[in-house]
Enzyme design. Structure first.
Site, mmCIF file in Angstrom:
data_model
loop_
_atom_site.group_PDB
_atom_site.id
_atom_site.type_symbol
_atom_site.label_atom_id
_atom_site.label_comp_id
_atom_site.label_asym_id
_atom_site.label_seq_id
_atom_site.Cartn_x
_atom_site.Cartn_y
_atom_site.Cartn_z
ATOM 1 N N TYR A 20 1.255 -15.016 61.514
ATOM 2 C CA TYR A 20 1.036 -15.525 62.965
ATOM 3 C C TYR A 20 2.172 -15.172 63.706
ATOM 4 C CZ TYR A 20 -3.209 -18.150 61.667
ATOM 5 O OH TYR A 20 -4.277 -18.498 61.200
ATOM 6 N N THR B 224 -2.747 -11.494 61.882
ATOM 7 C CA THR B 224 -3.853 -12.432 62.458
ATOM 8 C C THR B 224 -4.011 -12.397 64.128
ATOM 9 O OG1 THR B 224 -4.153 -13.398 60.361
ATOM 10 C CG2 THR B 224 -5.488 -14.349 62.140
ATOM 11 N N LYS C 194 -5.802 -8.386 61.435
ATOM 12 C CA LYS C 194 -7.145 -8.953 60.845
ATOM 13 C C LYS C 194 -7.635 -9.750 62.185
ATOM 14 C CE LYS C 194 -8.120 -13.206 57.818
ATOM 15 N NZ LYS C 194 -8.179 -14.270 58.563
HETATM 16 C C1 LIG Z 1 -9.030 -23.769 55.185
HETATM 17 C C2 LIG Z 1 -9.046 -22.608 55.776
HETATM 18 C C3 LIG Z 1 -7.504 -22.171 56.213
HETATM 19 C C4 LIG Z 1 -7.478 -20.680 56.864
HETATM 20 N N1 LIG Z 1 -6.047 -20.280 57.152
HETATM 21 C C5 LIG Z 1 -5.987 -19.234 57.700
HETATM 22 C C6 LIG Z 1 -4.598 -18.660 57.854
HETATM 23 O O1 LIG Z 1 -3.828 -19.378 57.725
HETATM 24 N N2 LIG Z 1 -4.478 -17.484 58.489
HETATM 25 C C7 LIG Z 1 -5.501 -16.518 58.448
HETATM 26 O O2 LIG Z 1 -5.482 -15.502 58.833
HETATM 27 N N3 LIG Z 1 -6.896 -16.829 58.262
HETATM 28 C C8 LIG Z 1 -7.103 -18.338 57.680
HETATM 29 N N4 LIG Z 1 -8.249 -18.697 57.522
HETATM 30 C C9 LIG Z 1 -9.499 -17.702 57.444
HETATM 31 C C10 LIG Z 1 -9.488 -16.936 55.941
HETATM 32 O O3 LIG Z 1 -8.626 -15.873 55.833
HETATM 33 C C11 LIG Z 1 -11.079 -16.189 56.099
HETATM 34 O O4 LIG Z 1 -11.113 -15.113 57.310
HETATM 35 C C12 LIG Z 1 -12.097 -16.647 56.109
HETATM 36 O O5 LIG Z 1 -12.105 -17.991 55.265
HETATM 37 C C13 LIG Z 1 -13.119 -15.775 55.349
HETATM 38 O O6 LIG Z 1 -14.447 -16.540 55.028
HETATM 39 P P1 LIG Z 1 -15.105 -17.356 53.736
HETATM 40 O O7 LIG Z 1 -14.229 -18.708 53.891
HETATM 41 O O8 LIG Z 1 -16.565 -17.609 54.534
HETATM 42 O O9 LIG Z 1 -14.923 -16.200 52.673
HETATM 43 C C14 LIG Z 1 -8.400 -19.851 56.764
HETATM 44 C C15 LIG Z 1 -9.898 -20.223 56.324
HETATM 45 C C16 LIG Z 1 -9.985 -21.684 55.811
HETATM 46 C C17 LIG Z 1 -11.328 -21.964 55.424
#
Ligand SMILES: Cc1cc2nc3c(=O)[nH]c(=O)nc-3n(C[C@H](O)[C@H](O)[C@H](O)COP(=O)(O)O)c2cc1C
Length: 353
Positions: free
Chosen positions: A128, A154, A221
């Site tokens: 980030y 991201t 991303k």
């Molecule tokens: C609890 C949680 C925390 C997340 N933290 C981040 C993060 O720190 N950085 C990021 O780029 N995406 C984060 N994401 C998004 C995930 O990288 C991803 O895009 C998403 O969870 C994919 O969908 P799915 O959970 O349906 O497989 C997070 C998602 C969840 C569920």
């Protein structure tokens, strides 16, 4: 596969602190985007091939020069220590054993150095860009030194999405876990949580800057449009990840499954395009890969597996997904990832409204 994933989900729901469970499950706003993610994959229909030798199916593929045994990638997610005491160290250990690559979040709850030692396979670092740019650059350099092979930037999070299931915008993570990778870079007296906020003024020049700072390729991303993917490539991106952040950022954003073809068309083979959001089965991954995705990221199911059985659970979940994909590839007439192409999938039906 479904039963393993459902088993982990039930165990996680039973054992996790309810606030942590809600944090993992939550989407932003009315959770429309979250709800539509899985259905959007299911709206595609496959056009199988026949009379091919599918007696053995190989899932091996290449991601930016790294060979992986399986195209399932662990999505970057914050604070794995809320699921398991070994946190991201367990996740990367379990992921590598399944022949998969993992992406480690800026918000990891174990140090990048410990994660690098625990990793049994390749990993990328998710950055980030924080208000304190020096903080981001220091983390990228540390990740590179610890063994990360790429940076995932991201870009869909200028502000953290509002989640009604979570009080405020973020869960109350103890400071010692929240700050674990940032603390050493903060000036004395600095308020870590403020310094760690994303910089909402970030523009594409940051892509080249991070590539220079870390000496690593940068994938972007959070791209959901062809023209935005084009902007990222022009600015030096080595790849893009089609994602709406698991429905946690802009509610009513288009499902990744529907955005993927537009992005693939714009990128036109110049760089790998990965995708995430609602991938739960081998056939979801098969749709993504036939459309042209280089790999699929899986988010929440990995946290359920981690919460249930630690590193072994992560390995089991990813191996089960791989076995499921291998099976559906065989039934669709494909013996390897290279056999998959867009002629094997036909347009999305409208997702349920
Ligand atoms: C609890 C949680 C925390 C997340 N933290 C981040 C993060 O720190 N950085 C990021 O780029 N995406 C984060 N994401 C998004 C995930 O990288 C991803 O895009 C998403 O969870 C994919 O969908 P799915 O959970 O349906 O497989 C997070 C998602 C969840 C569920």
């Amino acid at each position: 596969m479904l039963s393993l994933s459902a088993g982990h989900l039930e165990t996680a729901r039973r054992t996790l602190d309810p606030a942590v469970w809600d944090y993992y499950q939550a989407g932003s706003g009315e959770e429309t985007t979250l709800r539509e993610a899985e259905a959007a994959w299911r709206a595609y229909r496959l056009r199988p091939r026949v009379l091919r030798d599918v007696s053995s199916v190989d899932l091996t593929t290449q991601l930016l020069g790294t060979t992986v045994e399986s195209p399932f990638v662990v999505a970057p997610m914050a604070f794995h220590a809320l699921a398991h005491p070994d946190g991201e160290c367990a996740t990367v250990a379990g992921t590598g054993k399944a022949g998969c690559l993992s992406v480690v979040s800026t918000r990891a709850s174990r140090t990048l150095e410990d994660i690098g030692v625990a990793a049994t396979g390749p990993w990328w670092f998710q950055a980030y860009v924080m208000r304190d740019r020096g903080l981001t650059e220091a983390l990228v350099q540390r990740a590179a030194a610890a063994g990360a092979r790429a940076v995932v930037l991201t870009v869909d999070t200028p502000y953290v999405g509002r989640k009604h299931k979570v009080s405020g915008v973020r869960i109350a993570v103890p400071d010692d876990q929240f700050l674990v990778n940032l603390a050493q870079h903060l000036l004395p007296g600095a308020i870590g949580r403020e310094a760690a906020e994303q910089d909402p003024s970030m523009t594409p020049d940051v892509i080249r800057r991070l590539a220079e700072v870390g000496g690593l390729p940068v994938l972007v991303k959070g791209v959901l449009r062809g023209d935005e993917a084009e902007r990222c490539l022009e600015a030096g991106a080595a790849g893009v990840i089609v994602s709406n952040h698991g429905g946690r950022q802009l509610d009513r954003a288009v499902p990744s499954a529907l955005a993927l073809p537009e992005v693939l068309e714009a990128v036109d083979g110049r760089a790998p395009v990965l995708v995430d959001g609602g991938v739960r089965t081998g056939v979801d991954a098969l749709v993504a890969l036939t459309l042209g995705a280089a790999a699929v990221l899986v988010g929440r199911p990995v946290l359920w597996a981690l919460a249930s059985e630690g590193a072994d659970g992560v390995t089991a979940a990813l191996e089960a997904l791989g076995a499921d994909l291998r099976h559906v590839m065989a039934v669709a007439g494909a013996a390897g990832i290279g056999d998959l192409d867009p002629s094997m999938v036909t347009g999305a039906l409208r997702p349920p409204g």
